[in-house]
Design a protein around this motif. Structure first.
Motif, PDB file in Angstrom:
ATOM      1  N   PHE A  17       0.834  -1.205   0.000  1.00  0.00           N
ATOM      2  CA  PHE A  17       0.000   0.000   0.000  1.00  0.00           C
ATOM      3  C   PHE A  17       0.868   1.253   0.000  1.00  0.00           C
ATOM      4  CE2 PHE A  17      -2.446   3.249   2.342  1.00  0.00           C
ATOM      5  CZ  PHE A  17      -3.508   3.382   1.463  1.00  0.00           C
ATOM      6  N   ALA A  18       1.943   1.243   0.766  1.00  0.00           N
ATOM      7  CA  ALA A  18       2.832   2.406   0.812  1.00  0.00           C
ATOM      8  C   ALA A  18       3.491   2.627  -0.548  1.00  0.00           C
ATOM      9  CB  ALA A  18       3.893   2.197   1.895  1.00  0.00           C
ATOM     10  N   ALA A  20       2.301   1.682  -3.452  1.00  0.00           N
ATOM     11  CA  ALA A  20       1.262   2.082  -4.401  1.00  0.00           C
ATOM     12  C   ALA A  20       0.953   3.569  -4.267  1.00  0.00           C
ATOM     13  CB  ALA A  20      -0.003   1.254  -4.181  1.00  0.00           C
ATOM     14  N   ARG A  21       0.887   4.069  -3.037  1.00  0.00           N
ATOM     15  CA  ARG A  21       0.648   5.504  -2.841  1.00  0.00           C
ATOM     16  C   ARG A  21       1.792   6.332  -3.381  1.00  0.00           C
ATOM     17  NH1 ARG A  21      -2.215   7.883   2.199  1.00  0.00           N
ATOM     18  NH2 ARG A  21      -1.059   9.537   1.222  1.00  0.00           N
ATOM     19  N   ARG A  22       3.016   5.868  -3.152  1.00  0.00           N
ATOM     20  CA  ARG A  22       4.197   6.594  -3.647  1.00  0.00           C
ATOM     21  C   ARG A  22       4.187   6.642  -5.171  1.00  0.00           C
ATOM     22  NH1 ARG A  22       9.608   4.607  -4.743  1.00  0.00           N
ATOM     23  NH2 ARG A  22      11.069   6.333  -4.645  1.00  0.00           N
ATOM     24  N   GLN A  23       3.885   5.510  -5.803  1.00  0.00           N
ATOM     25  CA  GLN A  23       3.852   5.463  -7.264  1.00  0.00           C
ATOM     26  C   GLN A  23       2.744   6.346  -7.807  1.00  0.00           C
ATOM     27  OE1 GLN A  23       6.084   3.866  -9.234  1.00  0.00           O
ATOM     28  NE2 GLN A  23       5.092   4.966 -10.882  1.00  0.00           N
ATOM     29  N   ASP A  24       1.611   6.411  -7.130  1.00  0.00           N
ATOM     30  CA  ASP A  24       0.511   7.267  -7.565  1.00  0.00           C
ATOM     31  C   ASP A  24       0.921   8.735  -7.509  1.00  0.00           C
ATOM     32  OD1 ASP A  24      -2.206   7.722  -8.389  1.00  0.00           O
ATOM     33  OD2 ASP A  24      -2.562   8.465  -6.352  1.00  0.00           O
ATOM     34  N   ARG A  25       1.617   9.129  -6.449  1.00  0.00           N
ATOM     35  CA  ARG A  25       2.091  10.517  -6.348  1.00  0.00           C
ATOM     36  C   ARG A  25       3.084  10.836  -7.456  1.00  0.00           C
ATOM     37  NH1 ARG A  25       2.456   9.591  -0.619  1.00  0.00           N
ATOM     38  NH2 ARG A  25       4.687   9.305  -0.887  1.00  0.00           N
ATOM     39  N   THR A  27       3.288   9.352 -10.406  1.00  0.00           N
ATOM     40  CA  THR A  27       2.564   9.363 -11.677  1.00  0.00           C
ATOM     41  C   THR A  27       1.818  10.675 -11.862  1.00  0.00           C
ATOM     42  OG1 THR A  27       2.325   6.970 -11.553  1.00  0.00           O
ATOM     43  CG2 THR A  27       0.853   8.127 -13.059  1.00  0.00           C
ATOM     44  N   ARG A  28       1.149  11.147 -10.794  1.00  0.00           N
ATOM     45  CA  ARG A  28       0.419  12.412 -10.905  1.00  0.00           C
ATOM     46  C   ARG A  28       1.366  13.588 -11.128  1.00  0.00           C
ATOM     47  NH1 ARG A  28      -2.415  13.225  -5.982  1.00  0.00           N
ATOM     48  NH2 ARG A  28      -2.157  11.114  -5.276  1.00  0.00           N
TER      49      ARG A  28
END
Length: 51
Positions: A17-18, A20-25, A27-28
């Motif tokens: 989960f950590a 995934a959140r880092r990758q989402d940030r 990517t954005r």
């Protein structure tokens, strides 16, 4: 037994989960960098289209 499984799989899920959140940030942020700012305007070549 339950607590051991919870400790193993809970830790794996928490780490996933950590990341995934880092990758989402990331990517954005990359998508935001690709978009030109509104005050930039069009800077490409001005060529007429096909007639």
């Amino acid at each position: 037994m339950f607590w051991m499984l919870l400790g193993v799989f809970g830790a794996v899920l928490l780490i996933g989960f950590a990341f995934a959140r880092r990758q989402d940030r990331i990517t954005r942020a990359m998508a935001e960098m690709e978009q030109p700012s509104p005050e930039t305007g069009y800077v490409g070549p001005h060529r007429p289209g096909p007639s």
